[in-house]
Design an enzyme around this catalytic site. Structure first.
Site, PDB file in Angstrom:
ATOM      1  N   THR A   1      52.410  10.283   1.148  1.00 16.52           N
ATOM      2  CA  THR A   1      52.437   9.736  -0.218  1.00 16.52           C
ATOM      3  C   THR A   1      53.568   8.723  -0.419  1.00 16.52           C
ATOM      4  OG1 THR A   1      53.942  11.444  -1.032  1.00 16.52           O
ATOM      5  CG2 THR A   1      51.586  11.957  -1.064  1.00 16.52           C
TER       6      THR A   1
ATOM      7  N   ARG B   1      61.235  11.486   2.561  1.00 17.09           N
ATOM      8  CA  ARG B   1      60.057  10.769   2.089  1.00 17.09           C
ATOM      9  C   ARG B   1      58.815  11.357   2.730  1.00 17.09           C
ATOM     10  NH1 ARG B   1      59.762   4.366   2.986  1.00 17.09           N
ATOM     11  NH2 ARG B   1      59.651   5.040   5.134  1.00 17.09           N
TER      12      ARG B   1
ATOM     13  N   ASP C   1      63.818   3.101  11.904  1.00 18.44           N
ATOM     14  CA  ASP C   1      64.280   4.235  11.090  1.00 18.44           C
ATOM     15  C   ASP C   1      65.761   4.469  11.379  1.00 18.44           C
ATOM     16  OD1 ASP C   1      64.943   7.159  10.625  1.00 18.44           O
ATOM     17  OD2 ASP C   1      62.966   7.055   9.704  1.00 18.44           O
TER      18      ASP C   1
ATOM     19  N   ASP D   1      66.665   8.024  12.705  1.00 18.91           N
ATOM     20  CA  ASP D   1      66.242   8.236  14.093  1.00 18.91           C
ATOM     21  C   ASP D   1      67.135   7.485  15.066  1.00 18.91           C
ATOM     22  OD1 ASP D   1      64.186   9.910  13.384  1.00 18.91           O
ATOM     23  OD2 ASP D   1      62.634   8.362  13.447  1.00 18.91           O
TER      24      ASP D   1
END
Length: 214
Positions: free
Chosen positions: A113, A109, A205, A208
């Protein structure tokens, strides 16, 4: 122990899944613990997403006698992992269905944006003859999941399910609008997305936390 939230969504609210998910959400949970729990939850979610697989009877011989016994019908399943975080669920799924074929879909991603950028796609042939279960821990904006399923459909897949750990209402709505024929299985639908496209309260995340990166 399931309940339907939306016609297309199954929230798997089994107590073991909810307990393990709570530990995963805790920011103090270690990388090793997070990874282990994701694999364990994947076992339980896999059990649900494959609950209605079609069976056929085959002849076998037990130590006692011959018999007709049930086996899964049709071609091998395909598990499609959205890289990289999907691999945490994939490993647990393969523990239960080691003969499954595997597709890898590399999508990240763009943090400016929030749009998906594809960088890798490798899938088995004859997708049109197989049930494809797409796995990614988070259904947040749904941009990556939608793009992954677009790509699978282009390659002939027509029987697809999406499996995630956490979903945001915004992601569920967008995904369902784009792919109304693809049912969603998730452990929880959280409150909302923040302005960076992260699920809140969420667990941060997933990639992560699984791999110890930032």
């Amino acid at each position: 122990m399931n309940h339907k939230v939306l016609p297309n969504v199954t929230v798997v609210d089994h107590p073991l899944i909810q307990h393990k998910l709570t530990i995963m959400r805790d920011k103090e949970t270690s990388i090793a613990g997070f990874r282990r729990l994701l694999r364990e939850i994947a076992h339980l979610l896999c059990y649900e997403v494959t609950r209605d697989l079609e069976l056929e009877m085959i002849p076998i011989e037990t130590p006692m006698q011959q018999m007709e016994a049930p086996t899964i019908k049709g071609k091998k399943l395909v598990f499609a992992s959205i890289l990289r975080a999907g691999n945490g669920l994939l490993e647990g799924m393969l523990d239960l269905v080691p003969a499954a074929r595997v597709a890898h879909i590399g999508i990240y991603r763009d943090h400016e944006t929030l749009q998906p950028v594809e960088y890798y796609f490798k899938a088995p042939s004859n997708l049109e003859d197989r049930l494809v279960i797409v796995v990614d821990p988070m259904l947040a904006t749904a941009n990556s999941a939608t793009a992954a399923i677009d790509k699978l459909k282009e390659r002939g897949a027509n029987k697809i399910r999406f499996l995630c750990l956490l979903a945001a209402p915004e992601g569920v709505e967008r995904f369902t609008h784009a792919h109304p024929d693809v049912p969603i299985f998730t452990a929880a639908i959280d409150d909302h997305l923040n302005d960076k496209g992260y699920i809140v309260p969420g667990l941060g995340d997933a990639g992560d936390r699984m791999y110890g990166t930032k």
